[in-house]
Motif scaffolding. Structure first.
Motif, PDB file in Angstrom:
ATOM      1  N   VAL A 141       0.748  -1.184   0.117  1.00 20.28           N
ATOM      2  CA  VAL A 141      -0.213  -0.536  -0.322  1.00 20.28           C
ATOM      3  C   VAL A 141       0.895   1.407  -0.136  1.00 20.28           C
ATOM      4  O   VAL A 141       0.326   2.260  -0.613  1.00 20.28           O
ATOM      5  CB  VAL A 141      -1.091   0.447   1.176  1.00 20.28           C
ATOM      6  N   LEU A 142       1.826   1.184   0.503  1.00 21.60           N
ATOM      7  CA  LEU A 142       3.163   2.517   0.702  1.00 21.60           C
ATOM      8  C   LEU A 142       3.605   3.079  -0.054  1.00 21.60           C
ATOM      9  O   LEU A 142       3.632   3.534  -0.887  1.00 21.60           O
ATOM     10  CB  LEU A 142       4.040   1.887   2.082  1.00 21.60           C
ATOM     11  N   ARG A 143       3.972   1.579  -1.478  1.00 21.42           N
ATOM     12  CA  ARG A 143       4.669   1.917  -2.347  1.00 21.42           C
ATOM     13  C   ARG A 143       3.761   2.100  -3.681  1.00 21.42           C
ATOM     14  O   ARG A 143       3.699   3.153  -4.143  1.00 21.42           O
ATOM     15  CB  ARG A 143       5.562   0.773  -2.666  1.00 21.42           C
ATOM     16  N   ARG A 144       2.452   2.050  -3.312  1.00 18.94           N
ATOM     17  CA  ARG A 144       0.879   2.684  -3.981  1.00 18.94           C
ATOM     18  C   ARG A 144       0.969   3.816  -4.058  1.00 18.94           C
ATOM     19  O   ARG A 144       0.482   5.154  -4.985  1.00 18.94           O
ATOM     20  CB  ARG A 144      -0.061   1.473  -3.786  1.00 18.94           C
ATOM     21  N   ILE A 145       0.767   4.634  -2.955  1.00 17.78           N
ATOM     22  CA  ILE A 145       0.386   6.401  -2.505  1.00 17.78           C
ATOM     23  C   ILE A 145       0.913   7.065  -3.446  1.00 17.78           C
ATOM     24  O   ILE A 145       1.042   7.560  -4.147  1.00 17.78           O
ATOM     25  CB  ILE A 145       0.997   6.047  -0.743  1.00 17.78           C
ATOM     26  N   PRO A 146       2.837   7.354  -4.041  1.00 22.01           N
ATOM     27  CA  PRO A 146       3.403   8.555  -4.832  1.00 22.01           C
ATOM     28  C   PRO A 146       2.767   8.007  -5.997  1.00 22.01           C
ATOM     29  O   PRO A 146       1.979   9.491  -6.361  1.00 22.01           O
ATOM     30  CB  PRO A 146       4.712   7.914  -4.859  1.00 22.01           C
ATOM     31  N   PRO A 147       3.020   7.026  -6.721  1.00 19.92           N
ATOM     32  CA  PRO A 147       1.889   7.283  -7.759  1.00 19.92           C
ATOM     33  C   PRO A 147       0.490   7.809  -7.818  1.00 19.92           C
ATOM     34  O   PRO A 147      -0.078   8.475  -8.617  1.00 19.92           O
ATOM     35  CB  PRO A 147       2.530   5.910  -8.633  1.00 19.92           C
ATOM     36  N   VAL A 148      -0.232   7.364  -7.084  1.00 20.59           N
ATOM     37  CA  VAL A 148      -1.616   7.452  -7.450  1.00 20.59           C
ATOM     38  C   VAL A 148      -1.731   8.543  -6.651  1.00 20.59           C
ATOM     39  O   VAL A 148      -2.337   9.740  -7.207  1.00 20.59           O
ATOM     40  CB  VAL A 148      -2.295   6.232  -5.893  1.00 20.59           C
ATOM     41  N   LEU A 149      -1.125   9.307  -5.989  1.00 17.30           N
ATOM     42  CA  LEU A 149      -0.762  10.378  -5.314  1.00 17.30           C
ATOM     43  C   LEU A 149      -0.593  11.736  -6.770  1.00 17.30           C
ATOM     44  O   LEU A 149      -1.530  12.418  -6.573  1.00 17.30           O
ATOM     45  CB  LEU A 149      -0.069  11.250  -4.283  1.00 17.30           C
ATOM     46  N   ALA A 150       0.365  10.974  -7.711  1.00 19.24           N
ATOM     47  CA  ALA A 150       0.892  11.893  -8.880  1.00 19.24           C
ATOM     48  C   ALA A 150      -0.811  12.523  -9.602  1.00 19.24           C
ATOM     49  O   ALA A 150      -0.776  13.050  -9.483  1.00 19.24           O
ATOM     50  CB  ALA A 150       2.139  11.666  -8.969  1.00 19.24           C
ATOM     51  N   MET A 151      -0.582  11.215  -9.384  1.00 17.48           N
ATOM     52  CA  MET A 151      -2.631  10.849 -10.534  1.00 17.48           C
ATOM     53  C   MET A 151      -3.371  11.893 -10.224  1.00 17.48           C
ATOM     54  O   MET A 151      -3.830  13.116 -11.048  1.00 17.48           O
ATOM     55  CB  MET A 151      -2.729   9.662 -10.791  1.00 17.48           C
ATOM     56  N   VAL A 152      -3.483  11.730  -9.015  1.00 22.05           N
ATOM     57  CA  VAL A 152      -4.918  12.899  -8.283  1.00 22.05           C
ATOM     58  C   VAL A 152      -4.355  13.879  -8.505  1.00 22.05           C
ATOM     59  O   VAL A 152      -5.699  14.790  -9.293  1.00 22.05           O
ATOM     60  CB  VAL A 152      -5.161  12.075  -6.520  1.00 22.05           C
ATOM     61  N   LEU A 153      -3.043  14.189  -8.033  1.00 21.59           N
ATOM     62  CA  LEU A 153      -3.094  15.910  -8.211  1.00 21.59           C
ATOM     63  C   LEU A 153      -2.823  16.203 -10.018  1.00 21.59           C
ATOM     64  O   LEU A 153      -3.317  17.311  -9.867  1.00 21.59           O
ATOM     65  CB  LEU A 153      -1.786  16.090  -7.148  1.00 21.59           C
ATOM     66  N   GLY A 154      -2.207  15.544 -10.302  1.00 22.03           N
ATOM     67  CA  GLY A 154      -2.410  15.992 -11.939  1.00 22.03           C
ATOM     68  C   GLY A 154      -4.380  16.086 -11.807  1.00 22.03           C
ATOM     69  O   GLY A 154      -4.622  16.921 -12.838  1.00 22.03           O
ATOM     70  N   LEU A 155      -4.960  15.516 -12.195  1.00 24.24           N
ATOM     71  CA  LEU A 155      -6.599  15.692 -12.314  1.00 24.24           C
ATOM     72  C   LEU A 155      -7.546  17.130 -12.002  1.00 24.24           C
ATOM     73  O   LEU A 155      -8.095  17.557 -12.405  1.00 24.24           O
ATOM     74  CB  LEU A 155      -7.230  14.114 -11.580  1.00 24.24           C
ATOM     75  N   ILE A 156      -6.592  16.985 -10.522  1.00 24.06           N
ATOM     76  CA  ILE A 156      -7.329  18.267  -9.615  1.00 24.06           C
ATOM     77  C   ILE A 156      -6.802  19.082 -10.018  1.00 24.06           C
ATOM     78  O   ILE A 156      -7.492  20.361 -10.495  1.00 24.06           O
ATOM     79  CB  ILE A 156      -6.794  17.980  -7.972  1.00 24.06           C
ATOM     80  N   GLY A 157      -5.258  19.666 -11.444  1.00 30.20           N
ATOM     81  CA  GLY A 157      -4.905  20.492 -11.134  1.00 30.20           C
ATOM     82  C   GLY A 157      -4.967  20.570 -12.548  1.00 30.20           C
ATOM     83  O   GLY A 157      -5.460  22.022 -13.378  1.00 30.20           O
TER      84      GLY A 157
END
Lengths: 328, 273
Positions: free
Chosen positions: A13-29
């Motif tokens: 789960v921890l390893r998955r956080i950075p890419p998921v977070l980057a994706m979410v932030l990109g979409l919000i942007g």
């Protein structure tokens, strides 16, 4: 083995956080960016009313111009893009505010909230989500039951094998939004209303993946497995319970994940024409009154529900397969 | 341990009495889109009680088809075939044989013990008897202690042994084995061959064994049936002069090599025709 599992799970789960977070932030942007051209007409109209000079000054001319062109010609007057009362596209924070106000705030502080009235507020999203969830569950149960029964029939009867599948496929080519009002009207005319019509629409969408998955699963045992059963002179019923059914379990769960999401969609679509509560009713009301934030909040709620439901099926699947010994 | 199977086969059962499996002028023709395929033509063979008969030949020679006919999984189009004096269908209903396939085909959702219990459940044995039989046959294939393991926890060779235990569980007199070790490597295969010999000596079952390995056929068998394709037929039946007690290094003796040579000649003759 069981002592190791949570640690390994947490690491994954921890390893998955950075890419998921980057994706979410990109979409919000992207979302924030998209808000500018989507709302530019309204923003410029309001600016003009407030006495600011906008280009071009004619409202008619502005209406006929492209949104991006207006954005480029009025770079200094776009400050209100993310705070309009009735935006065409609300900004993410506006949606989140609406989501908070219609769930936590409404229940804790509202006159009809659960704190003051003792029951869920019928103006709150939680209440509407529960209404939708009820129809989803009933529809899912009906659809799954029907799907399994049809699959058993298809596997055991040549007539059903030839006749049922084409109809099942045709049933899914009819747009559900066209069919839903008809189902509701027909059921209403024979005295059925409330939860059941929505559940029927829900079941209409969810039985199909179950039929397809279960037919595949029940036919999963190879010729060798079937020959082995023949050497035992096993009757059809025994072959079904001891071989076909257990073989189909992994296929069934794959189908159930699709079916539960389809059930939710069916329940929401069933709520559109009825307007007696539910996320679907909420979305349509939002669009009637130009409350786009309300629509988006209901959409987010539906997405969260779908995610939780699919996740829950996944957990049940993992548990079941582990208990059956088919997963490590 | 004395089991009921051996009780029914008193002493040295390889007497000249009626064969347990008897085929005479057996024909089997499949109708295909490319015309009829003669899987078996004029196959006549008697398998005496307690014999270990290997069927060897190139693919398409009908060795597996013949085995499937005995098991009533295929039905001959001509000639006659009896198993224990009955038709193959009747023999199957009388639980005359256990069948071992090329793949173990264990159910992944059942433990080894439950897999062995599968035929027992279907045939309606009681719980206590199931338990006793599972323990007995797992001991026979040297898998005691693995009863509660799942198939994925076992190696390929162990899985195949479990599938042999499953075929032995209900005390059929005949064991039909269709290339049971074909998918295993040479070393595991040698070991399983040795174990199968011991098992055969202990249970005195009649075994029909399909293989495409000459050493395997010669090492295991009392009778080697050489077959050839198009149409599938028997070209030679070799009675092995090797003693019943066979250590693995018997394969280096001149007798062994001589039989192997004869099998090879038989196979070659089948090709040249």
């Amino acid at each position: 083995m069981s002592a190791e599992r949570p640690r390994r799970g947490a690491g994954a789960v921890l390893r998955r956080i950075p890419p998921v977070l980057a994706m979410v932030l990109g979409l919000i942007g992207l979302w924030y960016l998209a808000v500018i051209p989507m709302n530019v007409q309204e923003v410029l109209t309001r600016a003009e009313r407030a006495g600011v000079e906008v280009s071009p000054p004619s409202a008619v001319e502005r209406r006929d111009m492209g949104n991006w062109a207006l954005v480029v010609r009025n770079p200094g007057t776009l400050g209100e893009s993310w705070s309009l009362d009735r935006p065409r596209l609300p900004a993410p924070h506006q949606v989140l505010t609406e989501l908070y106000e219609s769930t936590v705030d409404e229940e804790l502080n509202g006159r009809r909230g659960i704190v003051r009235s003792g029951s869920l507020s019928n103006r709150g999203l939680v209440y509407h989500a529960m209404v939708t969830l009820n129809a989803t569950f009933v529809g899912f149960l009906i659809g799954t039951g029907l799907g399994i029964l049809l699959a058993v029939g298809i596997v055991h009867s040549r007539v059903m094998d030839m006749s049922v599948m084409p109809w099942a496929i045709v049933s899914q080519t009819i747009p559900i939004v066209a069919l839903a009002p008809m189902i509701i009207v027909v059921l209403y005319s024979i005295g059925i209303q409330g939860l059941l019509p929505k559940a029927v629409i829900s079941a209409y969408l969810s039985f199909f993946p179950v039929v397809v998955g279960m037919v595949k699963g029940l036919r999963a045992p190879g010729p060798m497995q079937m020959d082995l059963m023949r050497t035992y002179s096993a009757p059809k019923g025994t072959v079904f319970w001891k071989l076909r059914l257990p073989s189909s379990v992994p296929y069934l769960f794959a189908s159930l994940k699709i079916a539960i999401a389809a059930s939710l969609v069916g329940a929401i679509v069933g709520e559109l024409p009825v307007q007696q509560g539910g996320l679907g009713a909420r979305m349509l009301a939002g669009s009637y009154y130009g409350q786009t934030a309300q629509i988006w909040a209901a959409l987010l709620m539906a997405a969260a529900l779908a995610a939780v439901l699919v996740w829950a099926i996944g957990r049940i699947e993992a548990r079941t397969l582990r208990r059956m010994g088919m997963a490590q | 341990m004395t089991d009921t199977a051996t009780a029914e086969v008193p002493g040295q059962a390889r007497d000249a009495g009626a064969p347990v499996i008897e085929a005479s002028h057996l024909d089997l023709t499949f109708q295909t889109a490319d015309g009829p395929v003669h899987a078996l033509r004029d196959v006549s063979l008697g398998i005496p009680k307690g014999a270990f008969v290997s069927f060897i030949g190139p693919s398409g020679c009908g060795k597996t088809t013949f085995l499937r006919c005995i098991a009533a999984l295929e039905h001959p189009t001509g000639g006659s075939l009896t198993v224990n004096g009955m038709t193959p269908d009747e023999a199957r209903k009388a639980r005359a044989y256990g069948y071992v396939f090329q793949a173990a085909g264990l159910y992944p959702w059942r433990t080894i013990g439950r897999n062995v219990a599968l035929p027992l459940e279907i045939m309606g044995y009681g719980k206590a008897e199931q338990k006793e039989r599972i323990a007995r046959v797992l001991e026979l294939v040297e898998l005691s202690g693995f009863e509660n393991k799942y198939p994925w926890q076992l190696s390929g060779g162990m899985q195949q042994r479990a599938s042999i235990a499953r075929a032995l569980a209900f005390d059929a007199d005949i064991l039909l084995m269709d290339e049971p070790f074909g998918a295993l490597d040479e070393i595991v295969r040698d070991r399983l061959n040795e174990e199968l010999m011991r098992l055969w000596a202990r249970t005195e079952k009649t075994i029909a064994f399909v293989t495409h390995s000459i050493p395997e056929a010669v090492y295991l068998s009392t009778h080697i049936v050489v077959m050839s394709p198009r149409p599938g037929r028997i070209t030679d039946v070799i009675e092995s002069p090797l003693p019943k007690e066979r250590p693995l290094d018997i394969r280096d003796t001149p007798e062994f090599i001589e039989i192997a040579h004869r099998v090879r000649e038989g196979l070659r003759a089948g090709y040249q025709e």
